[in-house]
Design a protein around this motif. Structure first.
Motif, PDB file in Angstrom:
ATOM      1  N   ILE A 174       0.802  -1.117  -0.065  1.00  0.00           N
ATOM      2  CA  ILE A 174       0.006   0.067   0.141  1.00  0.00           C
ATOM      3  C   ILE A 174       0.949   1.278   0.018  1.00  0.00           C
ATOM      4  N   VAL A 175       2.039   1.345   0.926  1.00  0.00           N
ATOM      5  CA  VAL A 175       2.872   2.335   0.791  1.00  0.00           C
ATOM      6  C   VAL A 175       3.415   2.535  -0.478  1.00  0.00           C
ATOM      7  N   GLY A 176       3.989   1.410  -1.211  1.00  0.00           N
ATOM      8  CA  GLY A 176       4.550   1.582  -2.431  1.00  0.00           C
ATOM      9  C   GLY A 176       3.471   2.096  -3.671  1.00  0.00           C
ATOM     10  N   TYR A 177       2.077   1.477  -3.346  1.00  0.00           N
ATOM     11  CA  TYR A 177       0.840   2.147  -3.973  1.00  0.00           C
ATOM     12  C   TYR A 177       0.701   3.811  -4.207  1.00  0.00           C
ATOM     13  N   VAL A 178       0.986   4.088  -2.840  1.00  0.00           N
ATOM     14  CA  VAL A 178       1.032   5.537  -2.709  1.00  0.00           C
ATOM     15  C   VAL A 178       2.055   6.204  -3.248  1.00  0.00           C
ATOM     16  N   ALA A 179       3.176   5.734  -3.237  1.00  0.00           N
ATOM     17  CA  ALA A 179       4.448   6.481  -3.934  1.00  0.00           C
ATOM     18  C   ALA A 179       4.190   6.582  -5.341  1.00  0.00           C
ATOM     19  N   VAL A 180       3.764   5.321  -5.842  1.00  0.00           N
ATOM     20  CA  VAL A 180       3.433   5.205  -7.427  1.00  0.00           C
ATOM     21  C   VAL A 180       2.506   6.438  -7.855  1.00  0.00           C
ATOM     22  N   GLY A 181       1.318   6.478  -6.778  1.00  0.00           N
ATOM     23  CA  GLY A 181       0.505   7.680  -7.149  1.00  0.00           C
ATOM     24  C   GLY A 181       0.936   8.958  -6.899  1.00  0.00           C
ATOM     25  N   ILE A 182       1.931   9.392  -6.141  1.00  0.00           N
ATOM     26  CA  ILE A 182       2.650  10.546  -6.128  1.00  0.00           C
ATOM     27  C   ILE A 182       3.590  10.682  -7.295  1.00  0.00           C
ATOM     28  N   LEU A 183       4.259   9.742  -7.639  1.00  0.00           N
ATOM     29  CA  LEU A 183       4.961   9.758  -8.787  1.00  0.00           C
ATOM     30  C   LEU A 183       4.091  10.207 -10.302  1.00  0.00           C
ATOM     31  N   ALA A 184       3.137   9.581 -10.362  1.00  0.00           N
ATOM     32  CA  ALA A 184       2.240   9.696 -11.409  1.00  0.00           C
ATOM     33  C   ALA A 184       1.513  11.135 -11.478  1.00  0.00           C
ATOM     34  N   TRP A 185       1.199  11.597 -10.219  1.00  0.00           N
ATOM     35  CA  TRP A 185       0.524  12.946 -10.048  1.00  0.00           C
ATOM     36  C   TRP A 185       1.600  13.865 -10.313  1.00  0.00           C
ATOM     37  N   THR A 186       2.925  13.852 -10.046  1.00  0.00           N
ATOM     38  CA  THR A 186       3.881  14.530 -10.273  1.00  0.00           C
ATOM     39  C   THR A 186       4.306  14.727 -11.794  1.00  0.00           C
ATOM     40  N   HIS A 187       4.182  13.688 -12.483  1.00  0.00           N
ATOM     41  CA  HIS A 187       4.818  13.686 -13.839  1.00  0.00           C
ATOM     42  C   HIS A 187       3.580  13.884 -14.720  1.00  0.00           C
ATOM     43  N   GLY A 188       2.389  13.360 -14.245  1.00  0.00           N
ATOM     44  CA  GLY A 188       1.397  13.302 -15.497  1.00  0.00           C
ATOM     45  C   GLY A 188       0.640  14.425 -15.683  1.00  0.00           C
ATOM     46  N   ASP A 189      -0.140  14.713 -16.663  1.00  0.00           N
ATOM     47  CA  ASP A 189      -0.942  15.740 -17.081  1.00  0.00           C
ATOM     48  C   ASP A 189      -2.207  15.485 -18.011  1.00  0.00           C
ATOM     49  N   PRO A 190      -3.240  15.089 -17.396  1.00  0.00           N
ATOM     50  CA  PRO A 190      -4.424  14.625 -18.250  1.00  0.00           C
ATOM     51  C   PRO A 190      -4.765  15.521 -19.384  1.00  0.00           C
ATOM     52  N   ARG A 191      -4.399  16.828 -19.625  1.00  0.00           N
ATOM     53  CA  ARG A 191      -4.803  17.629 -20.410  1.00  0.00           C
ATOM     54  C   ARG A 191      -4.093  16.924 -21.872  1.00  0.00           C
ATOM     55  N   LYS A 192      -3.164  15.954 -21.919  1.00  0.00           N
ATOM     56  CA  LYS A 192      -2.612  15.534 -23.199  1.00  0.00           C
ATOM     57  C   LYS A 192      -3.710  14.465 -23.808  1.00  0.00           C
ATOM     58  N   VAL A 193      -4.799  14.063 -23.105  1.00  0.00           N
ATOM     59  CA  VAL A 193      -5.704  13.120 -23.665  1.00  0.00           C
ATOM     60  C   VAL A 193      -6.922  14.051 -24.025  1.00  0.00           C
ATOM     61  N   ILE A 194      -6.885  15.301 -23.624  1.00  0.00           N
ATOM     62  CA  ILE A 194      -8.083  15.980 -23.731  1.00  0.00           C
ATOM     63  C   ILE A 194      -8.159  17.044 -24.780  1.00  0.00           C
ATOM     64  N   TYR A 195      -7.079  17.802 -24.790  1.00  0.00           N
ATOM     65  CA  TYR A 195      -6.971  19.042 -25.724  1.00  0.00           C
ATOM     66  C   TYR A 195      -5.721  18.434 -26.886  1.00  0.00           C
ATOM     67  N   PRO A 196      -6.154  19.169 -28.084  1.00  0.00           N
ATOM     68  CA  PRO A 196      -5.247  19.052 -29.022  1.00  0.00           C
ATOM     69  C   PRO A 196      -3.949  19.772 -28.991  1.00  0.00           C
ATOM     70  N   THR A 197      -2.846  19.316 -29.533  1.00  0.00           N
ATOM     71  CA  THR A 197      -1.522  20.265 -29.185  1.00  0.00           C
ATOM     72  C   THR A 197      -0.949  20.606 -30.757  1.00  0.00           C
ATOM     73  N   ASP A 198      -0.593  21.673 -30.588  1.00  0.00           N
ATOM     74  CA  ASP A 198       0.142  22.406 -31.997  1.00  0.00           C
ATOM     75  C   ASP A 198       1.582  21.729 -31.885  1.00  0.00           C
ATOM     76  N   SER A 199       2.199  22.334 -33.091  1.00  0.00           N
ATOM     77  CA  SER A 199       3.651  21.671 -33.484  1.00  0.00           C
ATOM     78  C   SER A 199       4.474  21.956 -32.413  1.00  0.00           C
ATOM     79  N   LEU A 200       4.371  22.842 -31.363  1.00  0.00           N
ATOM     80  CA  LEU A 200       5.307  23.019 -30.215  1.00  0.00           C
ATOM     81  C   LEU A 200       4.953  21.995 -28.948  1.00  0.00           C
ATOM     82  N   GLY A 201       3.759  21.411 -29.054  1.00  0.00           N
ATOM     83  CA  GLY A 201       3.647  20.656 -28.160  1.00  0.00           C
ATOM     84  C   GLY A 201       2.703  21.278 -27.129  1.00  0.00           C
ATOM     85  N   GLN A 202       1.989  22.399 -27.408  1.00  0.00           N
ATOM     86  CA  GLN A 202       1.298  23.406 -26.188  1.00  0.00           C
ATOM     87  C   GLN A 202      -0.242  22.961 -26.839  1.00  0.00           C
TER      88      GLN A 202
END
Length: 720
Positions: free
Chosen positions: A43-71
């Protein structure tokens, strides 16, 4: 006798009389401590994975289109520019689009799609058109000459009248007779030459293929945003219906069981009648006689409801279900009468532990936390990669599809070798240690989801088992029962048996994750021609499905024994298994009949709520047309309501199912420990003893039946 004694030894030794045993043992110790520690670390490891994911992840990547610069279009400094515009849509016709999921042409975020057709040459000549044209450039071209603008691809060579679709600008194609047009013209100028409007079709098709999955997902998401409160109302109806049935079972168990059975038959019959009417009414409708195979897969399921073959399939499926239910009821009619009496006894137990009716709400709450944590972590993990840029070129180039850096690309050797190449955003990835182990984190997230979900379910089973066992073993009901049997049982389960709960749920989670891997392999081998591999995979899937069902059965009864005796998981599983084997006839003909009755109850609630949801969301009834939301796919809320209603009904009826299983196991223990004499009295009520002794008579010879009715000692009773 020697044969019967040998059979006993194979199924373990019966329980001996213990004058000090008065139900669930209070003086108990912690069990399966190693597994408890292992679970806490996981469970402690699961929480650590969640923290890592929340630190690096960005759900906007699957919701919004991106231009040629990745914006992200529509986010941050581009908040007022929500749409994506392609410089040259015809470049999307390249096969590279389907490989790289990106068109090899510059893309910019714009405020609105162009509503006129212009070329760079004609726009520069008119200040008003040039001002409009510059809003679709990557950067302000200033006073640069046209040749430099085109060479550096600062602005598109042409604009075409477009419309927004999936947050992207696509040419507004139309038809004049058989001729494809764009902006009411069958030709357009791309800055180099005059082209036919039909040349845009291939590029639009490829871009559409790339976005098709997102299109369906976004439509489904939009349907949820429009219908979520109606879905909650339907699920609330399911909760109310479940509570009504449970309360009525408490006071009118015999009547309600037969009412449930008859209503299930009636609901299925209504489904057959409605499907038959629709099938007949579509007889003369144009296009209704095509087959499902000819129609193929359609994301809009409402299309299938206009095909006669769909309603014919419904008629056949429901008719088969109706026949199966009726045949089972005919053959089990005598057993159902006995099971009804057992349900009455379970109702009395629930009446003494009324708080157990609301325990599923606590289980739902915990499962919601587990599912939400898994879902959020999965989204953040899948969006935690970094933007990767690659070289896209219009002609053959040795640097094609190599990674690049957009900031320094204009002065790089790649640009020198391939002047017409561009460094564009391609996809999300990464080469850091975190990204290399990303697949492991995703697997760990799925595995811990299964483990935690099984743990929550196991906690509910053990808690209810302990509460109902307190009722059964109380000599004087309810005076000798604990003041708060459910809370006392929950406290014992968490304090002493977290390790046992984790152990049982771990075994089940391992089998479930293997089944997920087998399904993944099966998906990957869909196009394979190796029939032996397909056969082997099918056998493995079947075997592990059976293994999962068996482990669930063993775990359930093991948790009952842990709740009563406080022993470790393996010892309890062995004792429960042998006890059931010594009473295998009763298990098959009585316990499972009760499960079937409860399943019919779940089916009835799902059917009633599902029928209401279908007529409401599909708009098939005039009464609901004004209230029903306008949806892309009305099957989305209907399926959600069906699944949710079943889970709700299962949660509430699981209280009765656990009560029946606990009483049944306690009854078998009681028969082995006691003989009904003054020194060794039975703990079961007179009604329960009559029910289950009558059940034993049905499978015995006349001689043994007489012996049973004389309440022979437990070993003699079990031999019979």
């Amino acid at each position: 006798m020697p044969v019967e004694e040998g059979a006993y030894k194979k199924s373990g030794e019966p329980k001996k009389f213990d004058p000090d045993f008065k139900g669930p043992i209070h003086n108990r110790g912690c069990t399966d401590i190693i597994c408890c520690i292992f679970f806490i670390v996981a469970i402690v490891g699961y929480v650590a994975v969640g923290i890592l994911a929340w630190t690096h992840g960005d759900p906007r990547k699957v919701i919004y289109p991106t231009d040629s610069l990745g914006q992200y279009c529509g986010q941050g400094k581009l908040e007022k520019k929500p749409l994506l515009f392609y410089f040259n849509m015809m470049k999307c016709a390249s096969p590279m689009v389907l490989l790289e999921f990106q068109c090899p042409t510059p893309q910019v975020c714009v405020e609105k799609c162009p509503d006129r057709t212009l070329t760079l040459v004609t726009a520069i000549a008119k200040p008003e058109d040039w001002k409009y044209y510059k809003s679709y450039c990557r950067e302000d071209p200033g006073n640069k000459p046209m040749t430099e603008i085109l060479q550096k691809k600062l602005c598109p060579a042409y604009l075409i009248s477009s419309k927004p679709f999936l947050q992207r600008c696509f040419p507004s194609l139309g038809k004049k007779g058989e001729v494809i047009t764009v902006g009411d013209q069958d030709k357009f100028n791309d800055g180099e030459k005059i082209r036919d409007a039909k040349d845009l079709v291939a590029g639009m098709k490829n871009a559409t293929v790339v976005m098709e999955g997102r299109q369906v997902a976004m439509k489904i998401f939009e349907d949820y945003t429009k219908s979520w409160y109606w879905i909650l109302i339907c699920l609330l109806i399911a909760v109310v219906l479940s509570l009504i049935f449970i309360v009525l079972l408490r006071y009118l168990a015999g009547i309600m069981v037969w009412v449930m059975i008859l209503m299930v038959i009636a609901v299925v019959a209504c489904g057959i009648a409605y499907s038959s009417i629709k099938y007949v009414n579509l007889k003369d409708t144009a296009g209704s006689n095509i087959t499902l195979q000819q129609l193929g897969f359609q994301p809009d399921f409402s299309v299938y409801l206009h095909i006669r073959q769909t309603w014919l399939a419904f008629i056949i499926i429901l008719a088969i279900l109706e026949v199966i239910i009726i045949i089972i009821l005919i053959f089990l009619r005598n057993r159902i009468r006995i099971a009804v009496e057992l349900m009455k006894e379970a109702s009395r137990a629930v009446g003494y532990v009324m708080s157990s009716l609301f325990y599923p709400i606590f289980t739902f709450f915990l499962l919601t936390i587990v599912i939400a944590y898994w879902g959020i972590t999965a989204v953040f993990l899948s969006t935690s990669s970094e933007p990767v840029y690659k070289v896209f070129n219009e002609t053959d180039c040795p640097h094609g599809r190599q990674t690049c850096e957009p900031e320094n690309f204009t002065i790089s050797a790649m640009k020198t070798d391939c002047p017409r190449s561009e460094c564009l955003f391609a996809f999300y990835g990464g080469e850091t240690p975190y990204h290399k182990y990303l697949i492991f984190f995703q697997f760990y997230n799925v595995f811990l989801f299964f483990w935690c979900a099984n743990f929550v379910t196991a906690l509910g089973q053990m808690t209810l088992a302990g509460a109902f066992a307190s009722y059964y073993w109380a000599p004087n009901k309810p005076n000798d029962m604990p003041a708060y049997p459910l809370c006392a049982s929950l406290g014992r389960s968490l304090r002493y048996h977290t390790g046992s709960l984790a152990f049982g749920s771990l075994i089940l989670a391992i089998v479930q994750i293997i089944r997920v891997l087998l399904e993944y392999i099966d998906h990957k081998l869909k196009g394979a021609e190796n029939k032996f591999a397909k056969f082997l995979l099918c056998c493995l899937k079947c075997c592990f499905w059976c293994l999962e069902k068996f482990i669930k059965f063993i775990n359930r009864n093991a948790y009952i024994m842990v709740a009563i005796y406080g022993k470790n998981f393996c010892r309890s599983a062995r004792d429960a298994f042998f006890l059931l084997m010594r009473n295998v006839i009763r298990v098959v003909v009585l316990d499972k009949v009760t499960d079937f009755i409860l399943f019919l109850g779940k089916l009835l609630i799902v059917g009633l709520v599902g029928i209401f949801a279908f007529f409401f969301f599909s708009g098939q009834t005039d009464a609901f047309k004004d209230a029903a939301p306008s949806l892309h796919y009305y099957w989305v809320p209907i399926l959600t309501v069906l699944v949710g209603s079943y889970l709700i009904a299962h949660g509430f009826f699981s209280v009765y199912a656990m009560c029946v299983d606990t009483l049944f196991l306690c009854f078998c223990e009681d028969l082995e420990r006691n003989d009904g004499s003054a020194a060794r009295p039975y703990h079961m009520t007179t009604e329960l003893r009559y029910i289950l002794m009558k059940d034993a008579d049905a499978a015995q010879t006349p001689t043994s039946r007489d012996e049973t009715m004389q309440l022979t000692p437990p070993d003699k009773t079990m031999e019979n």
